[in-house]
Motif scaffolding. Structure first.
Motif, short mmCIF file in Angstrom:
data_model
loop_
_atom_site.label_atom_id
_atom_site.label_comp_id
_atom_site.label_asym_id
_atom_site.label_seq_id
_atom_site.Cartn_x
_atom_site.Cartn_y
_atom_site.Cartn_z
N MET A 1 0.85 -1.19 0.00
CA MET A 1 0.00 0.00 0.00
C MET A 1 0.89 1.24 0.00
O MET A 1 1.52 1.58 1.00
CB MET A 1 -0.90 -0.01 1.23
N LEU A 2 1.01 1.89 -1.14
CA LEU A 2 1.96 2.98 -1.31
C LEU A 2 1.38 4.33 -0.91
O LEU A 2 0.23 4.64 -1.22
CB LEU A 2 2.44 3.04 -2.76
N VAL A 3 2.22 5.12 -0.26
CA VAL A 3 1.86 6.49 0.11
C VAL A 3 1.91 7.37 -1.13
O VAL A 3 2.82 7.26 -1.96
CB VAL A 3 2.81 7.01 1.20
N GLN A 4 0.96 8.27 -1.25
CA GLN A 4 0.88 9.16 -2.40
C GLN A 4 0.84 10.62 -1.92
O GLN A 4 0.75 10.89 -0.74
CB GLN A 4 -0.39 8.87 -3.21
N GLY A 5 0.87 11.53 -2.89
CA GLY A 5 0.70 12.94 -2.58
C GLY A 5 1.94 13.78 -2.84
O GLY A 5 2.89 13.35 -3.50
N ILE A 17 8.71 7.51 6.90
CA ILE A 17 8.10 7.22 8.20
C ILE A 17 6.63 6.88 8.03
O ILE A 17 6.13 5.90 8.59
CB ILE A 17 8.26 8.42 9.16
N PHE A 18 5.94 7.69 7.24
CA PHE A 18 4.52 7.49 6.99
C PHE A 18 4.27 6.13 6.33
O PHE A 18 3.34 5.40 6.70
CB PHE A 18 4.02 8.63 6.10
N GLN A 19 5.11 5.77 5.37
CA GLN A 19 4.96 4.48 4.69
C GLN A 19 5.11 3.32 5.67
O GLN A 19 4.38 2.32 5.59
CB GLN A 19 6.01 4.36 3.58
N LYS A 20 6.04 3.44 6.61
CA LYS A 20 6.26 2.36 7.59
C LYS A 20 5.02 2.13 8.45
O LYS A 20 4.78 1.00 8.90
CB LYS A 20 7.47 2.68 8.46
N ASN A 25 1.21 -1.97 9.89
CA ASN A 25 -0.20 -1.98 10.31
C ASN A 25 -0.48 -1.06 11.49
O ASN A 25 -1.43 -1.26 12.25
CB ASN A 25 -0.66 -3.41 10.65
N GLU A 26 0.36 -0.04 11.67
CA GLU A 26 0.06 0.98 12.68
C GLU A 26 -1.00 1.95 12.15
O GLU A 26 -1.67 2.63 12.92
CB GLU A 26 1.33 1.76 13.03
N GLU A 27 -1.11 1.98 10.83
CA GLU A 27 -2.04 2.88 10.18
C GLU A 27 -2.70 2.17 9.01
O GLU A 27 -2.08 1.32 8.36
CB GLU A 27 -1.30 4.14 9.72
N THR A 28 -3.97 2.51 8.77
CA THR A 28 -4.69 1.91 7.64
C THR A 28 -5.34 2.96 6.75
O THR A 28 -5.90 2.63 5.70
CB THR A 28 -5.78 0.94 8.15
N GLY A 29 -5.29 4.22 7.17
CA GLY A 29 -5.83 5.32 6.38
C GLY A 29 -5.55 6.63 7.07
O GLY A 29 -5.99 6.82 8.22
N ASN A 358 5.94 11.54 15.73
CA ASN A 358 7.15 11.14 15.01
C ASN A 358 7.35 11.95 13.74
O ASN A 358 8.47 12.34 13.40
CB ASN A 358 7.08 9.65 14.66
N LEU A 359 6.26 12.19 13.02
CA LEU A 359 6.34 12.99 11.80
C LEU A 359 6.67 14.44 12.11
O LEU A 359 7.46 15.09 11.40
CB LEU A 359 5.02 12.89 11.04
N ILE A 360 6.07 14.97 13.17
CA ILE A 360 6.32 16.37 13.55
C ILE A 360 7.77 16.56 13.96
O ILE A 360 8.43 17.53 13.54
CB ILE A 360 5.35 16.78 14.68
#
Length: 369
Positions: A1-5, A17-20, A25-29, A358-360
């Protein structure tokens, strides 16, 4: 499931980081955005908004109490236009409110010091959809303490109190006021109540931890009524636009709004509020433990939270609001940016969610390079 934008090479580490999050499975949307001086630096998204549909640049999601920071911006605009004075009594604008509550000031409500932090009679989730019924309950209800004496986060009552002030002053619902003064003017994909087209873009919520709260015999700010995820995914909830916890939007919309506010404070752009007035209402209310959250929250007299930890970045001048489940948004007037993270995978609790933090943290490391 690839990150876009949108993610230029400079910010590639954020994308990684977001892709990981999705890989593990820490994130699904979810959606993460950074906006600076009206320029989109980052706007990344990924995962699913429903079982059969991918998250895209138009996807919106219920942001829960992040919504409170959004309607605080409506109050800021009314302050700029001299339509509301936070030092006045609530009953000056809302005469029926004064029953046993004559001393409560507008700033007491905005800073969660009014004593009306809970519903003292049993209500249902369906009752939350009936604005008139809830405001009538709050009009008649006695506060739990003297105004300004204690701080209790008004998790569910807050939006009704603030929106009714907006309705009395502007003669418009929050949905109408926000659309006319913010969404339409600045192209913000955020709403307090759906239109037909919004149902095509909304993400369903997923509960990461099925047990949010223990049942208590005493009603508090959170447990009356009890959280029901299926209800928050319902058509009726989305149409109602319950202001305390029902604003729906994208991270990009939230980041764009906080970018405007941050640069009003930094450069006196006066897009929403003048620098001097904004400085005045961003003053911290009395420093004490918030007895709903049992945390030392830095509430302002305008409804925003001031920086604490890394939730709103590195600089103490930052302001914003987070929401149950993991969504947050803030403005940093030092960097002149707005940042937001929104998610449909609900982590229980109102504290800092590490998916956003983590992103911030990484974003600020990149700013320093």
């Amino acid at each position: 499931m690839l990150v876009q934008g949108i993610c230029p090479p400079k910010f590639e580490e954020l994308k990684n980081i977001f892709q990981k999050y999705f890989d593990h499975n820490e994130e699904t949307g979810a959606n993460f955005s950074i906006v600076k001086n009206n320029e989109i630096l980052v706007n990344i998204f990924g995962g699913l908004k429903s079982k059969n549909s991918s998250w895209d640049e138009n996807t919106i999601v219920n942001t829960f109490s992040l919504s409170k920071g959004i309607y605080a911006s409506c109050i800021a605009k009314l302050i700029e236009e001299n339509e509301i004075d936070i030092e006045k009594k609530v009953s000056f604008y809302w005469p029926e409110f004064k029953i046993n509550k004559e001393k409560i000031l507008v700033k007491d409500i905005l800073s969660h010091q009014s004593g009306l932090f809970r519903f003292k009679e049993k209500i249902s989730n369906e009752d939350l959809l009936n604005f008139e019924k809830i405001t009538c309950i709050l009009e008649k209800q006695n506060p739990d303490h003297e105004p300004g004496e204690k701080t209790y986060y008004h998790a569910k009552t807050h939006g009704y109190l603030v929106e009714n002030l907006i309705r009395r002053i502007a003669k418009k619902s929050l949905k109408e006021f926000f659309y006319e003064n913010f969404s339409k003017k600045y192209d913000l994909n955020f709403n307090f109540g759906f239109e037909k087209n919004d149902f095509n873009n909304v993400s369903d919520l997923i509960e990461n931890s099925p047990e949010f709260e223990k049942i208590s015999q005493n009603f508090n700010a959170f447990n009356n009524p009890k959280h029901e995820m299926n209800f928050y995914n319902s058509k009726d909830w989305r149409l109602a636009g319950v202001s305390s916890m029902g604003g729906h939007g994208s991270a990009l919309a939230v980041a764009k709004l906080y970018d405007l506010l941050a640069n009003d404070l930094k450069f006196n752009n006066n897009k929403i509020i003048s620098q001097n007035k904004f400085k005045e209402i961003l003053k911290q209310s009395p420093s004490r433990l918030d007895e709903s959250l049992m945390l030392p929250i830095k509430w302002t007299y305008s409804g925003y939270i001031l920086r604490g930890g890394w939730m709103f970045g590195r600089n103490k001048e930052s302001f914003g609001h987070n929401g149950w489940g993991g969504s947050l948004g803030f403005g940093d007037p030092v960097e002149g940016i707005g940042i937001s993270y929104v998610t449909h995978k609900i982590n229980s609790g109102m504290g800092a969610d590490m998916r956003a933090v983590n992103l911030i943290k990484k974003a600020y490391e990149i700013f320093e390079k």
